[in-house]
Scaffold this motif. Structure first.
Motif, PDB file in Angstrom:
ATOM      1  N   ILE A 178       0.356 -13.287   7.861  1.00 15.00           N
ATOM      2  CA  ILE A 178       1.443 -13.318   7.058  1.00 15.00           C
ATOM      3  C   ILE A 178       1.167 -14.253   5.555  1.00 15.00           C
ATOM      4  O   ILE A 178       1.796 -13.981   4.787  1.00 15.00           O
ATOM      5  N   LEU A 179      -0.220 -14.776   5.454  1.00 12.71           N
ATOM      6  CA  LEU A 179      -0.543 -15.391   4.331  1.00 12.71           C
ATOM      7  C   LEU A 179      -0.557 -14.509   2.874  1.00 12.71           C
ATOM      8  O   LEU A 179       0.108 -15.023   1.969  1.00 12.71           O
ATOM      9  N   GLY A 180      -0.516 -13.140   3.195  1.00  6.84           N
ATOM     10  CA  GLY A 180      -0.359 -12.356   1.835  1.00  6.84           C
ATOM     11  C   GLY A 180       0.892 -12.243   1.397  1.00  6.84           C
ATOM     12  O   GLY A 180       1.147 -12.445   0.072  1.00  6.84           O
ATOM     13  N   LEU A 186       6.859  -3.663   7.762  1.00 12.11           N
ATOM     14  CA  LEU A 186       7.758  -4.658   7.338  1.00 12.11           C
ATOM     15  C   LEU A 186       7.554  -5.422   6.094  1.00 12.11           C
ATOM     16  O   LEU A 186       8.046  -5.486   5.157  1.00 12.11           O
ATOM     17  N   GLU A 187       6.173  -5.813   5.877  1.00 15.10           N
ATOM     18  CA  GLU A 187       5.669  -6.593   4.627  1.00 15.10           C
ATOM     19  C   GLU A 187       6.031  -5.706   3.519  1.00 15.10           C
ATOM     20  O   GLU A 187       6.417  -6.181   2.555  1.00 15.10           O
ATOM     21  N   LEU A 188       5.370  -4.238   3.549  1.00  9.84           N
ATOM     22  CA  LEU A 188       5.735  -3.452   2.426  1.00  9.84           C
ATOM     23  C   LEU A 188       6.955  -2.940   2.245  1.00  9.84           C
ATOM     24  O   LEU A 188       7.223  -3.211   0.798  1.00  9.84           O
ATOM     25  N   ARG A 189       7.940  -3.093   3.165  1.00 12.53           N
ATOM     26  CA  ARG A 189       9.264  -2.909   2.608  1.00 12.53           C
ATOM     27  C   ARG A 189       9.990  -4.033   2.289  1.00 12.53           C
ATOM     28  O   ARG A 189      10.696  -3.884   1.017  1.00 12.53           O
ATOM     29  N   ILE A 190       9.409  -4.949   2.621  1.00  9.04           N
ATOM     30  CA  ILE A 190       9.899  -6.438   1.843  1.00  9.04           C
ATOM     31  C   ILE A 190       9.421  -6.524   0.387  1.00  9.04           C
ATOM     32  O   ILE A 190      10.121  -6.642  -0.621  1.00  9.04           O
ATOM     33  N   ALA A 223       8.093  -0.444  -7.199  1.00 13.84           N
ATOM     34  CA  ALA A 223       7.129  -1.135  -6.190  1.00 13.84           C
ATOM     35  C   ALA A 223       5.742  -0.760  -6.508  1.00 13.84           C
ATOM     36  O   ALA A 223       4.896  -1.602  -5.938  1.00 13.84           O
ATOM     37  N   PHE A 224       5.459   0.344  -6.800  1.00 10.81           N
ATOM     38  CA  PHE A 224       4.219   0.970  -7.349  1.00 10.81           C
ATOM     39  C   PHE A 224       3.663   0.037  -8.293  1.00 10.81           C
ATOM     40  O   PHE A 224       2.525  -0.676  -7.965  1.00 10.81           O
ATOM     41  N   ARG A 225       4.106  -0.234  -9.186  1.00 10.46           N
ATOM     42  CA  ARG A 225       3.790  -0.991 -10.133  1.00 10.46           C
ATOM     43  C   ARG A 225       3.540  -2.636  -9.705  1.00 10.46           C
ATOM     44  O   ARG A 225       2.465  -3.342 -10.092  1.00 10.46           O
ATOM     45  N   PHE A 226       4.438  -3.210  -9.188  1.00  9.54           N
ATOM     46  CA  PHE A 226       4.516  -4.528  -8.506  1.00  9.54           C
ATOM     47  C   PHE A 226       3.241  -4.645  -7.583  1.00  9.54           C
ATOM     48  O   PHE A 226       2.548  -5.514  -7.577  1.00  9.54           O
ATOM     49  N   ARG A 227       2.872  -3.861  -6.720  1.00  6.03           N
ATOM     50  CA  ARG A 227       1.908  -3.756  -5.958  1.00  6.03           C
ATOM     51  C   ARG A 227       0.632  -3.614  -6.361  1.00  6.03           C
ATOM     52  O   ARG A 227      -0.414  -4.519  -6.065  1.00  6.03           O
ATOM     53  N   VAL A 228       0.458  -2.694  -7.353  1.00  3.62           N
ATOM     54  CA  VAL A 228      -0.757  -2.435  -8.036  1.00  3.62           C
ATOM     55  C   VAL A 228      -0.902  -3.605  -8.898  1.00  3.62           C
ATOM     56  O   VAL A 228      -2.314  -4.195  -8.778  1.00  3.62           O
ATOM     57  N   ASP A 229      -0.267  -4.193  -9.458  1.00  6.08           N
ATOM     58  CA  ASP A 229      -0.367  -5.517 -10.540  1.00  6.08           C
ATOM     59  C   ASP A 229      -0.801  -6.568  -9.410  1.00  6.08           C
ATOM     60  O   ASP A 229      -1.843  -7.354  -9.800  1.00  6.08           O
ATOM     61  N   GLY A 230      -0.280  -6.761  -8.431  1.00  7.45           N
ATOM     62  CA  GLY A 230      -0.339  -7.907  -7.454  1.00  7.45           C
ATOM     63  C   GLY A 230      -1.857  -7.923  -7.082  1.00  7.45           C
ATOM     64  O   GLY A 230      -2.676  -8.677  -7.060  1.00  7.45           O
ATOM     65  N   GLU A 231      -2.185  -6.490  -6.516  1.00  7.96           N
ATOM     66  CA  GLU A 231      -3.483  -6.316  -5.973  1.00  7.96           C
ATOM     67  C   GLU A 231      -4.697  -6.409  -6.963  1.00  7.96           C
ATOM     68  O   GLU A 231      -5.601  -6.858  -6.605  1.00  7.96           O
ATOM     69  N   LEU A 241       8.293   7.588   4.381  1.00  8.93           N
ATOM     70  CA  LEU A 241       9.507   8.153   4.706  1.00  8.93           C
ATOM     71  C   LEU A 241      10.387   6.999   4.398  1.00  8.93           C
ATOM     72  O   LEU A 241      11.425   6.971   3.900  1.00  8.93           O
ATOM     73  N   GLU A 242      10.085   5.719   5.155  1.00  8.97           N
ATOM     74  CA  GLU A 242      11.063   4.764   5.201  1.00  8.97           C
ATOM     75  C   GLU A 242      11.195   3.956   4.017  1.00  8.97           C
ATOM     76  O   GLU A 242      12.098   3.509   3.566  1.00  8.97           O
ATOM     77  N   LEU A 243      10.169   4.055   3.240  1.00  8.94           N
ATOM     78  CA  LEU A 243      10.161   3.438   1.740  1.00  8.94           C
ATOM     79  C   LEU A 243      10.898   4.261   0.791  1.00  8.94           C
ATOM     80  O   LEU A 243      11.546   3.583  -0.247  1.00  8.94           O
ATOM     81  N   LEU A 244      11.001   5.552   0.861  1.00  7.40           N
ATOM     82  CA  LEU A 244      11.905   6.335   0.027  1.00  7.40           C
ATOM     83  C   LEU A 244      13.171   6.012  -0.118  1.00  7.40           C
ATOM     84  O   LEU A 244      14.096   6.393   1.031  1.00  7.40           O
ATOM     85  N   ASP A 245      13.743   5.453  -1.054  1.00  4.16           N
ATOM     86  CA  ASP A 245      15.336   5.361  -1.193  1.00  4.16           C
ATOM     87  C   ASP A 245      16.032   6.504  -1.564  1.00  4.16           C
ATOM     88  O   ASP A 245      16.737   6.653  -2.771  1.00  4.16           O
ATOM     89  N   GLU A 246      16.124   7.571  -0.899  1.00  4.18           N
ATOM     90  CA  GLU A 246      16.661   8.846  -1.397  1.00  4.18           C
ATOM     91  C   GLU A 246      16.652  10.050  -0.283  1.00  4.18           C
ATOM     92  O   GLU A 246      16.335   9.501   0.873  1.00  4.18           O
TER      93      GLU A 246
END
Length: 337
Positions: free
Chosen positions: A6-8, A47-51, A132-140, A242-247
């Motif tokens: 959970i540190l990440g 769950l982490e990625l959904r958050i 979410a894509f930009r946020f995760r790419v930038d963070g990683e 599928l879970e991540l898509l808000d559509e």
């Protein structure tokens, strides 16, 4: 689904809070309090990625992901940090990092490509909704750069990249990225990449210690063995997508394209794993339905429409089949049932 440290999540959310963002409401919806998280705990990857995806929708600063990179502590990588420091040289460290990437906080796939005069440490990102894509790419990317700079400070060798590639179109804040990485940035690439001169790859590590390296490698191998017990499958990745898509739920052909597969190949591989695309869609709908019923005030009719049902009655019937209760009874029941 797999789990990981959970540190990440803690590093990212603590960083956002220090930057003036407020991830608390999203965490609270999942019963999490940032100040009470156990650093030794593990969290389900989905769950982490959904958050992360939900938090990204509420960020005020488009550079928030990039800025969180500096909050990732080198010691938080545990035995992997010591394994990297006891490598023979830079090339060895990159190869070790790729081999043990499951012990990092990445969702991207890490690879190392050697060229004639320059080589690249590459991150292939997971397909996600735009913000979410930009946020995760930038963070990683920022977190990987921070790790490289931490190693550079420890060994006294130059790991500053010649150029950085980013896997999305040039944003208005592009100059901030060049200032952050200390080099030119090229936009719209297929992968995130850190380009280095090949002569830097042979720089010896003054902390190289074969005996200690063998010890830490054994610890990392055991950690990988433990993770293999919950190894990701294509079905798990499709379900997460599928879970991540808000559509409305996409069709199998569109999902197959996301994973670089033909629709027939997607269906065949899912069948080999003992499931089907139809079953995964139903599972994703059930998970999303439970979340919407628990954490929103949306009407059953609106939820049915959001999940792609033509009529509310079809959704109600499906939910009763999944849970043994109507949507209204589920919403009214205690959250721990």
């Amino acid at each position: 689904m797999t789990s990981r440290s959970i540190l990440g999540l803690m590093y990212t959310m603590q960083g956002l809070r220090a930057l003036g963002e407020d991830p608390a409401p999203v965490l609270a919806r999942y019963g999490l309090d940032l100040d009470r998280l156990d650093p030794a705990a593990r969290i389900d990857r989905s769950l982490e990625l959904r958050i992360h995806a939900e938090v990204a929708e509420h960020l005020r600063d488009p550079l928030a992901g990039l800025k969180t990179g500096r909050f990732f502590g080198f010691a938080g990588y545990g035995p992997l940090a010591m394994l990297l420091l006891t490598c023979a040289d830079v090339r060895d460290a990159f190869r070790i990092g790729v081999h043990y990437q499951r012990l990092t906080y990445l969702y991207s796939t890490l690879s190392f490509e050697e060229g004639a005069t320059q080589s690249a440490l590459c991150l292939t990102p997971l397909p996600l909704p735009r913000r979410a894509f930009r946020f995760r790419v930038d963070g990683e990317m920022a977190g990987t750069y921070k790790l490289m700079m931490d190693i550079q400070a420890s060994i006294g060798a130059a790991l500053q990249p010649l150029r950085v590639d980013m896997p999305y179109p040039r944003p208005p804040e592009a100059q901030k990225y060049e200032a952050h990485f200390g080099c030119p940035v090229r936009w719209g690439e297929a992968q995130g990449r850190f380009w280095l001169r090949n002569e830097h790859l042979s720089v010896r590590f003054p902390s190289h210690d074969p005996a200690a390296h063998a010890l830490y490698r054994g610890l990392c191998e055991q950690a990988l063995v433990d993770q293999q017990k919950e190894l990701d499958t294509l079905a798990a990745k499709v379900l997460l997508h599928l879970e991540l898509l808000d559509e409305r739920m996409p069709g199998a052909e569109r999902v197959a394209r996301f994973f670089g597969l033909a629709e027939r190949s997607l269906r065949r591989r899912l069948a080999e794993e003992g499931t089907s695309f139809r079953a995964l869609v139903a599972d994703a709908r059930y998970r999303k339905a439970r979340h919407l019923l628990r954490h929103t005030a949306l009407s059953v009719e609106t939820i049915a429409e959001r999940l792609g049902y033509a009529e509310p009655a079809a959704f109600i019937h499906a939910f009763q089949r999944w849970s043994g209760r109507s949507p209204q009874r589920y919403r009214a029941s205690p959250a721990d049932e």
